[in-house]
Design an enzyme around this catalytic site. Structure first.
Site, PDB file in Angstrom:
ATOM      1  N   LYS A 126       0.894  -1.170   0.000  1.00 15.22           N
ATOM      2  CA  LYS A 126       0.000   0.000   0.000  1.00 15.22           C
ATOM      3  C   LYS A 126       0.920   1.203   0.000  1.00 15.22           C
ATOM      4  CE  LYS A 126      -1.890   3.078   1.733  1.00 15.22           C
ATOM      5  NZ  LYS A 126      -1.688   4.467   1.286  1.00 15.22           N
ATOM      6  N   GLU A 171       9.074   1.536  11.595  1.00 15.62           N
ATOM      7  CA  GLU A 171      10.124   2.551  11.472  1.00 15.62           C
ATOM      8  C   GLU A 171       9.413   3.891  11.528  1.00 15.62           C
ATOM      9  OE1 GLU A 171      12.065   5.232  10.567  1.00 15.62           O
ATOM     10  OE2 GLU A 171      12.398   4.544   8.509  1.00 15.62           O
ATOM     11  N   CYS A 174      13.236  10.461   7.981  1.00 16.72           N
ATOM     12  CA  CYS A 174      13.107   9.914   9.331  1.00 16.72           C
ATOM     13  C   CYS A 174      14.400  10.140  10.109  1.00 16.72           C
ATOM     14  CB  CYS A 174      12.743   8.436   9.269  1.00 16.72           C
ATOM     15  SG  CYS A 174      13.682   7.531   8.059  1.00 16.72           S
ATOM     16  N   GLU A 186       8.951  15.210  16.026  1.00 17.85           N
ATOM     17  CA  GLU A 186       9.399  15.301  14.646  1.00 17.85           C
ATOM     18  C   GLU A 186       8.696  16.484  13.968  1.00 17.85           C
ATOM     19  OE1 GLU A 186       8.552  11.748  12.385  1.00 17.85           O
ATOM     20  OE2 GLU A 186      10.657  11.552  11.871  1.00 17.85           O
TER      21      GLU A 186
HETATM   22  P1  NAD Z   1       1.329   8.418   7.950  1.00 19.84           P
HETATM   23  O1  NAD Z   1       2.106   7.648   8.937  1.00 19.84           O
HETATM   24  O2  NAD Z   1      -0.112   8.639   8.245  1.00 19.84           O
HETATM   25  O3  NAD Z   1       1.423   7.721   6.502  1.00 19.84           O
HETATM   26  C1  NAD Z   1       2.401   6.761   6.143  1.00 19.84           C
HETATM   27  C2  NAD Z   1       1.720   5.624   5.388  1.00 19.84           C
HETATM   28  O4  NAD Z   1       0.742   5.016   6.233  1.00 19.84           O
HETATM   29  C3  NAD Z   1       0.962   6.056   4.125  1.00 19.84           C
HETATM   30  O5  NAD Z   1       1.078   5.054   3.123  1.00 19.84           O
HETATM   31  C4  NAD Z   1      -0.479   6.112   4.615  1.00 19.84           C
HETATM   32  O6  NAD Z   1      -1.408   5.910   3.575  1.00 19.84           O
HETATM   33  C5  NAD Z   1      -0.519   4.942   5.572  1.00 19.84           C
HETATM   34  N1  NAD Z   1      -1.578   5.036   6.586  1.00 19.84           N
HETATM   35  C6  NAD Z   1      -2.144   6.145   7.113  1.00 19.84           C
HETATM   36  N2  NAD Z   1      -3.090   5.812   8.028  1.00 19.84           N
HETATM   37  C7  NAD Z   1      -3.123   4.464   8.069  1.00 19.84           C
HETATM   38  C8  NAD Z   1      -3.871   3.513   8.830  1.00 19.84           C
HETATM   39  N3  NAD Z   1      -4.786   3.894   9.724  1.00 19.84           N
HETATM   40  N4  NAD Z   1      -3.621   2.215   8.648  1.00 19.84           N
HETATM   41  C9  NAD Z   1      -2.686   1.798   7.775  1.00 19.84           C
HETATM   42  N5  NAD Z   1      -1.964   2.643   7.014  1.00 19.84           N
HETATM   43  C10 NAD Z   1      -2.165   3.962   7.160  1.00 19.84           C
HETATM   44  O7  NAD Z   1       2.080   9.780   7.742  1.00 19.84           O
HETATM   45  P2  NAD Z   1       1.514  11.174   7.126  1.00 19.84           P
HETATM   46  O8  NAD Z   1       0.186  11.562   7.725  1.00 19.84           O
HETATM   47  O9  NAD Z   1       1.557  11.068   5.679  1.00 19.84           O
HETATM   48  O10 NAD Z   1       2.604  12.182   7.691  1.00 19.84           O
HETATM   49  C11 NAD Z   1       2.451  12.702   9.012  1.00 19.84           C
HETATM   50  C12 NAD Z   1       3.721  12.679   9.806  1.00 19.84           C
HETATM   51  O11 NAD Z   1       4.272  11.365   9.816  1.00 19.84           O
HETATM   52  C13 NAD Z   1       4.853  13.522   9.254  1.00 19.84           C
HETATM   53  O12 NAD Z   1       4.749  14.844   9.644  1.00 19.84           O
HETATM   54  C14 NAD Z   1       6.062  12.842   9.827  1.00 19.84           C
HETATM   55  O13 NAD Z   1       6.333  13.336  11.118  1.00 19.84           O
HETATM   56  C15 NAD Z   1       5.664  11.410   9.912  1.00 19.84           C
HETATM   57  N6  NAD Z   1       6.238  10.590   8.814  1.00 19.84           N
HETATM   58  C16 NAD Z   1       7.359   9.903   9.084  1.00 19.84           C
HETATM   59  C17 NAD Z   1       7.947   9.148   8.079  1.00 19.84           C
HETATM   60  C18 NAD Z   1       9.209   8.380   8.326  1.00 19.84           C
HETATM   61  O14 NAD Z   1       9.951   8.092   7.396  1.00 19.84           O
HETATM   62  N7  NAD Z   1       9.479   7.993   9.552  1.00 19.84           N
HETATM   63  C19 NAD Z   1       7.385   9.103   6.811  1.00 19.84           C
HETATM   64  C20 NAD Z   1       6.199   9.799   6.576  1.00 19.84           C
HETATM   65  C21 NAD Z   1       5.643  10.548   7.597  1.00 19.84           C
END
Ligand code: NAD
Length: 480
Positions: free
Chosen positions: A174, A249, A283, A382
């Site tokens: 996904k 992660e 990250c 973060e």
């Molecule tokens: P997120 O964690 O919501 O999204 C990451 C992935 O998870 C995406 O593919 C998203 O579609 C999926 N996802 C979202 N909700 C889900 C759920 N309930 N069940 C399963 N999968 C789900 O991140 P975001 O909202 O896009 O970004 C928000 C914050 O997350 C950023 O500000 C940052 O701090 C953090 N982030 C961290 C990383 C990293 O590499 N550690 C990467 C992206 C975002």
């Protein structure tokens, strides 16, 4: 606009069953790039079923050597399509084209590394009772789920799927709704490389719909997740219902520790790059710099000069810093900075916009701040933007204490010419990776990667990542 994108299920390109779509926006211009399928539970069911069929069938019958050769061919195809993929990654994420090129090279390296490793993953034999032979086999989990974020779509897809396929798992991915064009393209290249249909399935959609359905799916045997701590918790909770192991992660608040004897000519460009790379949406971003008091003034002056020389603009123009991924992220970063300034933080330096930067991009020029209390939220959480917060310390103990004084523990760097001190500090820091006199933000295919504390658990990259995609089956034979 680019052509509409599709899911990939059982080797076939397909729309979401509902026919619904999601718009993908170019972060550099704010205009719509293309659309993705907005998949739901039914589409995820189909993808998991396709993966199971492949695992029980054509893909599951391949030898480790054959799987490895397919991944090596995929690596070669990614390299052959390097320019096309780098441009796509740049448009989709907004990252500077030079960074997108590095990311595609790293993605090819993941498939090369795991292609080469596939048939070098061995189990063990165990001395046991008289007249017995015991084998601990390393076997794939079965069907693995991969939830990929938008910040490094190609790299994180490569590290996660590369390891899982090499170990013999069939995958359901996904990808992130904000940026996933390169993983979708690379999945079609995998078919060209000879990967049996159904071994790698791509289901696009919203996290709350397709992502949540995948995390909770009873047909999944392992989940790899990279993203926010909140979503990581939701994914782990959903997986726990099915007793499925998860690799999480979840980011960090990584410190760069500068002692007075550090080689500043070597350190400072790295310190700046560690927070400016990918507009701080990394990250392992080095979002805190801890400076020994004796060099504080000098370091701040030199860092300020470097920040002011940076230019922010459209990724394709090759600026020092590209836009943030979307408007929500821009507003989130801005509000965190506003709050810190309201609470007494001082903006020491700010980068400028490039002359040619488009008007509607989600730009946040890099910023250097100080005067922040170590327990302020901007020092603890973060930001996921190019904001570097500076802190002062007086002695080694205080440096180690400050380095550990956040909920995270992903990576850290220590800059000093005193080798004993560097190792003492490295041992004291709670982090999955500690760099001494260098910093490999995001890189290092061969190095085990993952967090401690709220940065998550489990490891990806390296052989350790390959082992994460296996479980142990023990066979005990009594033969007399
Ligand atoms: P997120 O964690 O919501 O999204 C990451 C992935 O998870 C995406 O593919 C998203 O579609 C999926 N996802 C979202 N909700 C889900 C759920 N309930 N069940 C399963 N999968 C789900 O991140 P975001 O909202 O896009 O970004 C928000 C914050 O997350 C950023 O500000 C940052 O701090 C953090 N982030 C961290 C990383 C990293 O590499 N550690 C990467 C992206 C975002």
């Amino acid at each position: 606009m680019l052509p509409a994108r599709t899911n990939l299920i059982a080797g076939e390109a397909c729309a979401a069953t509902s026919g619904r779509t999601i718009e993908v926006v170019d972060p550099s211009s704010g205009s719509v790039l293309t659309t993705l399928p907005r998949s739901d539970r039914g589409d995820v069911d189909s993808a998991v079923a396709a993966a199971r069929t492949a695992f029980d069938g054509a893909f599951g019958r391949l030898t480790a050597t054959e799987r490895g050769r397919i991944l090596l061919r995929l690596s070669a195809l990614i390299t052959e399509h390097h320019a096309e993929l780098a441009e796509l990654e740049c448009l989709d994420t907004g990252k500077p084209i030079q960074q997108a090129r590095v990311d595609i090279t790293a993605c090819a390296r993941y498939f090369e590394f795991y292609g080469g490793a596939a048939d070098k993953l061995h189990g063990e034999t165990i001395p046991y009772a008289q007249g017995s032979t015991v084998m601990a086999l390393r076997v794939p989990h079965g069907v693995t789920g991969h939830i990929i974020p938008w910040n490094y779509p190609a790299q994180i897809f490569g590290r996660s799927v590369g390891g899982a396929l090499a170990a013999g798992n069939a995958c359901v991915v996904k990808p992130a709704e904000d940026a996933c064009l390169t993983p979708l393209r690379i999945a079609t290249l995998a078919l060209d490389a000879g990967l049996p249909a159904g071994a790698l399935n791509m289901v696009c959609g919203l996290g709350s719909e397709a992502g949540a359905a995948l995390a909770a799916h009873a047909g999944i045997n392992h989940i790899s997740f990279t993203g926010s701590p909140q979503t990581g918790t939701a994914v782990a909770q959903a997986a726990a219902v099915n007793h499925v192991p998860v690799t999480l992660e979840l980011g960090g608040k990584s410190p760069q520790i500068l002692f007075a004897d550090a080689d500043l000519d070597a350190a400072l460009p790295v310190v700046v790059n560690a927070i400016v790379q990918n507009a701080g949406q990394t990250c392992a971003a080095g979002s805190r710099v801890l400076i020994e008091r004796g060099i504080h003034e000098q370091v701040m002056e030199r860092l300020a000069q470097r920040f002011e020389a940076l230019r922010t603009g459209a990724g394709i123009d090759g600026p020092d810093c590209g836009p943030l991924i979307n408007r929500r992220q821009l507003e989130r970063v801005q509000s965190r900075v506003d709050q810190a300034i309201g609470d007494g933080a001082r903006v020491v330096a700010r980068a400028a916009m490039a002359d040619r930067a488009p008007a509607n991009g989600f730009f946040f020029p890099p910023m250097l701040i100080d005067g922040v209390a170590a327990d302020h939220s901007i020092a603890q959480e973060e930001v996921f933007g190019p904001v570097l917060a500076a802190f002062v310390f007086d002695h080694e103990d205080e440096a180690a204490h400050l380095a550990n004084a956040t909920p995270y523990g992903l990576t850290a760097a220590v800059w000093t010419r005193d080798g004993s001190r560097a190792l003492r500090i490295a041992h004291r820091i709670d982090a999955g990776q500690v760099f001494i006199n260098n910093y490999g933000a995001g890189g290092g295919i061969e190095l085990p990667f993952g967090g401690m504390k709220h940065s998550g658990y489990g490891r990806e990259k390296a052989f350790e990542g390959l082992r994460s995609f296996t479980t142990i089956k023990t066979i005990a034979i009594q033969h007399g």
